[in-house]
Design a protein around this motif. Sequence first.
Motif, short mmCIF file in Angstrom:
data_model
loop_
_atom_site.label_atom_id
_atom_site.label_comp_id
_atom_site.label_asym_id
_atom_site.label_seq_id
_atom_site.Cartn_x
_atom_site.Cartn_y
_atom_site.Cartn_z
N ALA A 526 2.56 -122.77 -69.86
CA ALA A 526 3.93 -122.79 -70.37
C ALA A 526 3.95 -122.36 -71.82
N GLY A 527 4.93 -121.51 -72.17
CA GLY A 527 5.02 -120.98 -73.51
C GLY A 527 4.15 -119.77 -73.73
N TRP A 528 3.22 -119.54 -72.83
CA TRP A 528 2.40 -118.33 -72.84
C TRP A 528 2.91 -117.38 -71.76
N GLY A 529 2.82 -117.76 -70.51
CA GLY A 529 3.33 -116.92 -69.44
C GLY A 529 4.81 -116.63 -69.58
N GLN A 578 -2.43 -126.02 -68.88
CA GLN A 578 -1.48 -125.99 -69.99
C GLN A 578 -2.21 -126.10 -71.33
N PHE A 579 -1.74 -125.34 -72.31
CA PHE A 579 -2.20 -125.50 -73.69
C PHE A 579 -1.45 -126.63 -74.39
N GLY A 580 -0.22 -126.89 -73.97
CA GLY A 580 0.60 -127.85 -74.67
C GLY A 580 1.07 -127.30 -76.00
N ASP A 599 3.70 -131.77 -69.29
CA ASP A 599 4.69 -131.52 -68.25
C ASP A 599 6.10 -131.50 -68.85
N PHE A 600 6.32 -132.23 -69.92
CA PHE A 600 7.59 -132.15 -70.64
C PHE A 600 7.80 -130.74 -71.17
N ILE A 601 6.80 -130.22 -71.88
CA ILE A 601 6.88 -128.87 -72.45
C ILE A 601 7.04 -127.84 -71.34
N ALA A 602 6.24 -127.97 -70.28
CA ALA A 602 6.28 -126.99 -69.20
C ALA A 602 7.66 -126.95 -68.54
N THR A 603 8.23 -128.12 -68.26
CA THR A 603 9.54 -128.15 -67.61
C THR A 603 10.62 -127.61 -68.55
#
Length: 888
Positions: A526-529, A578-580, A599-603
């Motif tokens: 998340a934040g990369w892809g 995830q890198f977070g 999972d917070f960041i990813a969502t």
Amino acid sequence: MQLFGLTDLRCEYRVNPVGIGNRVPRFSWKLTGTGRGIKQASYRIQASEGDPLFQTLTWDSGQVRTDQSVHIPYEGSPLKSRTIYHYRVRVRDSRGAESDWLSAFWETGMMDFAEWTAHWITCDLELNNRSPEASQMFRKTFEAGESPVSARIYATALGIYELELNGKRLNENKFLPGWTSYHKRLQTQTFDVTDLVRRGDNAIGITVADGWYKGRIGGHPNNFYGDQRAALLELHLKYEDGRQEIVITDGSWRVDTGPIVMASIYDGETYDARLEKEGWSTSSYEDDDWLPVSILDHGKQMLVPEENLPTRVMRELKPIAVLRSPAGEKILDFGQNMVGWVSYSVMAPTGTIIELAHAEVLDRDGNLYTDNLRSAKQTTRYVCRGSGSEVYEPRFSFQGFRYVKVTGYPDDVSLESFTAHVIYSALDETGTFECSDESINQLQSNIVWGQRGNFLDVPTDCPQRDERLGYTGDAQVFIRTAAFNMDVASFFTKWLRDLKADQLPSGGVSNTVPDTLPGWDLHSAAGWGDAAVICPWTLYLCYGDKRLLEEQYDSMKLWVEFIRNLGEEEFLWNSGFQFGDWLALDAPAGSYAGATPKDFIATAFYAHSTDLLVKAARVLGKEKDVAEYEELHKRVLEHFNLEFVSKNGRLVSPTQTAHVLALGFGLVEGTVRTRVEQDLIELLEQSNHKLTTGFLGTPYLCSTLTDIGRTDLAYKLALSRDFPSWLYSVEQGATTIWEHWDGRNADGSFWSADMNSFNHYAFGAIGDWFYRVVSGIDTDSEQSGYKHTRIHPRPGEGLTYARASYQSMYGEILSLWTIEDGIMIIQITLPPNTTGTVILPNARQEEVTEGGMRLSESYGIRHVVPQEKDIRLELESGSYRFQYAWRL
């Protein structure tokens, strides 16, 4: 009398591009003129194949009634490969005035891979008792019956290459053919060599080094893409009588090694001048002892004409001091962390070895610090020829450095003898920002220098250690700032095509593009892809490039579907690597990832990418997708609130990044949003207004504070000089952006040796806030590409002056404000053929003058709308000067 005309005629963002592959190129131009309200009413374009006089046309648009002046597609006869086309444009303005014709040209490259008749040529050096590390030199002689009227070389390589013809090196452009996903896309270049081919005997030379193709890259040993370097070339000659001849790479070429005995992206270059083959690319050179080439069985289906602007030497710097370290080292200080190489002149006995070791910083004692380079050697070596004055300049490696340790130089190390050559992709610099705080001005310089150092054909994370990879996360957080500083449209178009090419069938996106981690499970963070969605949308906003949005739409959609189908929960993203919030200061001990749950960041990014996909679908008229993904976005928001928001409206994660993402991405509403806003402010107050955010929270921090009406807090963060802050590194003498907030401590010690780049642009995303908030320049998403500009400067405590300019596709946009003796002065410029909305902060209509007149008397102001504290103005193009009493 109003003067009116045209300037800056471009084809696919470029002036007179040579060797492009667009079958339907687009044209753009800028209007010029004095006064206000200049607007295009119609245009006419004519195009001709090889005829600069336009006596025969391949296209005549006729008079087209529209104010569109960017991205006008060619609609003439189908284009041919290897052909020059001239085009000219004339426009009429809304007052009926007509401009003169403005002419330019474009030239197509080898547009279809099937047209290539040349063969890939190579040589197994080790099998022929040559060093496998040495660069290969290929040569071929040919005869021209007479001087041609046109001569073009079309070339590429497996590796990086330079060309020579009749003893002249052609490459102003460096590191060709650039870095792409080589097995899927390999760029080819076009060279106009008409003036270099002569009647009689001629010779071509090609030098090929490992580069990204065969050298070690991304933690891999050598041969990541392939284990053999190779060259591919065709020279097409056209004569006055219509005859044509072609010289191609084939079995008749010869090959040998020469003075470049080692060249590596990470490790540097070794050059032994005693091995030079003087005149090797001339027809008179004797090559009887050279080796025959081999034909390499390698396809051509991946060949595409060059898309990116090439890498070039863009600046040269002289050292500012020669230092003597406690360890007795002679060290050159160039005063600026940069990317490139150092050239020098020397007179020394034959066999003298001069070594330059490059580093970004000195340790606390003043010695060269190289621990943060990890395994990258960043060293150049030159073995002297020993005959008079010699000049050495590396060619196939680049270094990230400010300091250079000189060993073996026979004379005093003088400032005059050494020159640093700064290299990066040849991008036009389009933005400037300055203000009354010199530390902020230095920070802006650091941001720009970080972009120069890392925009070297791909947007790299860092340019010095054994990485230098196109990390998607770094690119997406910085792209909006990048688009202010430089014209990055072509740069990111090429990179996004590689992202799409490397995208997994499932829709997953590598964390680096080109993908250096194939087969690993560590992809699609998340934040990369999410770069697959964020970057195309940002380019659409900044350049109005609807075609690129259409081209990348399937990739954007595939990424969202990848998240949707990942794991067991359709509307939450709680699985996968995830890198977070990378390198956040609230990270637990021993971790690089911040405290915000992954999972917070990813969502949060799941929701954000889905929202941007809806916007892209709406722009492209994909109404079915609009409805589907609006519903998906709604469901993701519902599940986000169920999973991460308590019954009392508190986020489950008490971190700055969690609150910034929830607010910045619009994930919470109503009373919950109010609570989250209050909690974010409380978190900042509890930390004494110190940020704790990492790569994913920091880019949105100040803009989110502005959105919730607390620009004052954003100013406190931006102007803070204490650790942690943007200006802390400036106070420590930084000249580029650091990877870590505490990359270097006040006592001179370092945060880490493993991951501590001093040229890492991610935290430089604050530049976007300088442009869009402090100076207030922004585009209207409904009229993207600055066709309609929004200018809303927001002065804050600590600044009395700010000025930003941006060279849009329509012309220069300017926002300048000063506060002096209780008087606010705001100067605005909107380029011809655009309009703008301007917000005058803390203004009362009866007190505001424009050019000394009341607003109702000023020509060019279409509407005046008083708001609660501000005044909103709708303006025609032109320059304006507003003045009024300033009250907080």
